[in-house]
Scaffold this motif. Structure first.
Motif, short mmCIF file in Angstrom:
data_model
loop_
_atom_site.label_atom_id
_atom_site.label_comp_id
_atom_site.label_asym_id
_atom_site.label_seq_id
_atom_site.Cartn_x
_atom_site.Cartn_y
_atom_site.Cartn_z
N ALA A 79 16.77 -25.34 -18.97
CA ALA A 79 15.79 -25.94 -17.90
C ALA A 79 14.99 -27.08 -18.64
CB ALA A 79 14.72 -24.81 -17.52
N LYS A 80 14.56 -26.75 -19.81
CA LYS A 80 13.87 -28.09 -20.30
C LYS A 80 14.85 -29.41 -20.62
CE LYS A 80 11.02 -29.30 -24.45
NZ LYS A 80 10.67 -28.94 -25.59
N VAL A 81 16.01 -29.08 -20.84
CA VAL A 81 16.87 -30.31 -21.03
C VAL A 81 17.18 -30.92 -19.78
CG1 VAL A 81 19.18 -31.07 -21.57
CG2 VAL A 81 17.87 -29.48 -23.21
N GLN A 82 17.31 -30.06 -18.89
CA GLN A 82 17.60 -30.45 -17.35
C GLN A 82 16.66 -31.31 -16.73
OE1 GLN A 82 20.54 -30.13 -15.77
NE2 GLN A 82 20.16 -31.13 -14.09
N GLU A 83 15.23 -30.79 -17.06
CA GLU A 83 14.09 -31.52 -16.42
C GLU A 83 13.99 -32.98 -17.31
OE1 GLU A 83 9.24 -30.99 -16.47
OE2 GLU A 83 10.48 -29.25 -17.40
N ASN A 84 14.34 -32.93 -18.50
CA ASN A 84 14.11 -34.18 -19.20
C ASN A 84 15.22 -35.11 -18.89
OD1 ASN A 84 12.10 -33.16 -20.91
ND2 ASN A 84 13.17 -32.81 -22.41
N TYR A 85 16.48 -34.65 -18.38
CA TYR A 85 17.47 -35.27 -18.15
C TYR A 85 17.25 -35.79 -16.48
CZ TYR A 85 21.98 -36.69 -16.05
OH TYR A 85 23.04 -37.20 -15.24
N ASN A 86 16.81 -35.16 -15.57
CA ASN A 86 16.22 -35.67 -14.23
C ASN A 86 15.23 -36.73 -14.25
OD1 ASN A 86 18.11 -33.66 -13.16
ND2 ASN A 86 16.54 -32.22 -13.17
N SER A 87 14.21 -36.34 -15.15
CA SER A 87 13.05 -37.40 -15.17
C SER A 87 13.84 -38.66 -15.78
CB SER A 87 12.09 -36.93 -16.61
OG SER A 87 11.20 -37.86 -16.54
N SER A 88 14.50 -38.60 -16.82
CA SER A 88 15.22 -39.80 -17.28
C SER A 88 16.14 -40.60 -16.27
CB SER A 88 16.03 -39.81 -18.55
OG SER A 88 15.21 -39.20 -19.59
#
Length: 275
Positions: A79-88
């Motif tokens: 979830a953390k990686v997905q959130e960072n990816y979505n933000s980027s």
């Protein structure tokens, strides 16, 4: 005739030790005897099997708990990686959209320039067709007059100051230089009245005279005045992507962004300068 019973025979049968020790077989004659197995070893085996089953269950539950904990940890990391990816990805898409809008704005500006040039040439052609027309007519002076009148019509008054709201998009430094060329400066927002006036006139978020180019994290207006913290958007300035220039958003709040992005801009000058 009186019959006599031989009591001696029965007495011997009742008192015979062998007869008392061994069960009479005449009652079970023809019925097979039941086999006798040892009971205690069977109980030991059952107890060992039950204990082994309990150990297996405990190990299974322990491993299940560990796997569940690892699964939750992996899901949290995912979830953390997905959130960072979505933000980027969102930031990248916003940058691409801004670049596309900037290119479209540049093309629109070029089209307007081309249209003005076509109009100028068409006017010259008509004058030539008319045999020269009015000898005292100066096309350059006429264009300059029209351009100045158009520029002056784009200024709005508020409390002894005038504000110009651009229709084209430029980088922060280009916007600053454009304001300077019009004897003005990028707008300085120091009051709520000024803030409300600007957002009521501008069409989209725009550059204002705010930056920390002179000293990192020391934000000042181009006039040298400090910036009121209450005018900043919540969490700003954050310098997330090397952001050294300020814009005013549609809600009137200030935000720091990279200086090379293209934005519309607001110029400011006093009435004396406008006159």
């Amino acid at each position: 005739m009186v019959r006599t019973i031989d009591y001696q025979v029965y007495t011997e049968m009742e008192t015979d030790p062998q007869a008392m020790e061994e069960p009479a077989t005449w009652k079970t004659k023809g019925v097979p005897a039941k086999p006798h197995f040892p009971v205690r070893p069977l109980y030991v085996v059952l107890a060992a099997a039950a204990l082994f089953g309990i150990v297996i269950v405990c190990l299974f539950l322990s491993k299940s708990s560990e796997m569940a904990a690892e699964t939750r940890l992996l899901r949290a990391e995912q979830a953390k990686v997905q959130e960072n990816y979505n933000s980027s990805a969102i930031k990248s898409m916003e940058a691409e959209i801004e670049q596309t809008q900037s290119k479209a704005s540049d093309m629109s500006t070029q089209m307007r320039k081309l249209q003005r040039e076509v109009s100028r040439v068409s006017l010259q052609v008509r004058l030539l067709q008319m045999g020269g027309g009015d000898k005292s007519f100066n096309l350059h002076e006429w264009e300059t007059k029209v351009r100045n009148e158009t520029a002056n019509s784009n200024w709005s008054d508020l409390s002894g100051h005038q504000y110009y709201f651009s229709s084209n998009r430029l980088s922060w430094t280009s916007a600053r230089d454009t304001c300077t060329s019009m004897s003005s400066y990028l707008a300085v927002v120091t009051t709520e009245q000024e803030q409300d006036f600007i957002i009521s006139k501008m069409r989209e978020r725009s550059w204002v005279g705010l930056s920390d180019l002179e000293e990192e994290s020391v934000w000042k207006w181009t006039t040298g005045e400090p910036v009121e913290q209450s005018f900043w958007e919540s969490g700003e300035p954050n310098n997330e992507f090397d952001e050294d220039c300020g814009e005013i958003k549609e809600n009137g709040k200030l935000n720091d962004i990279p200086c090379n992005l293209r934005r519309r801009f607001v110029c400011e000058k006093d009435n004396a300068g406008a006159q």
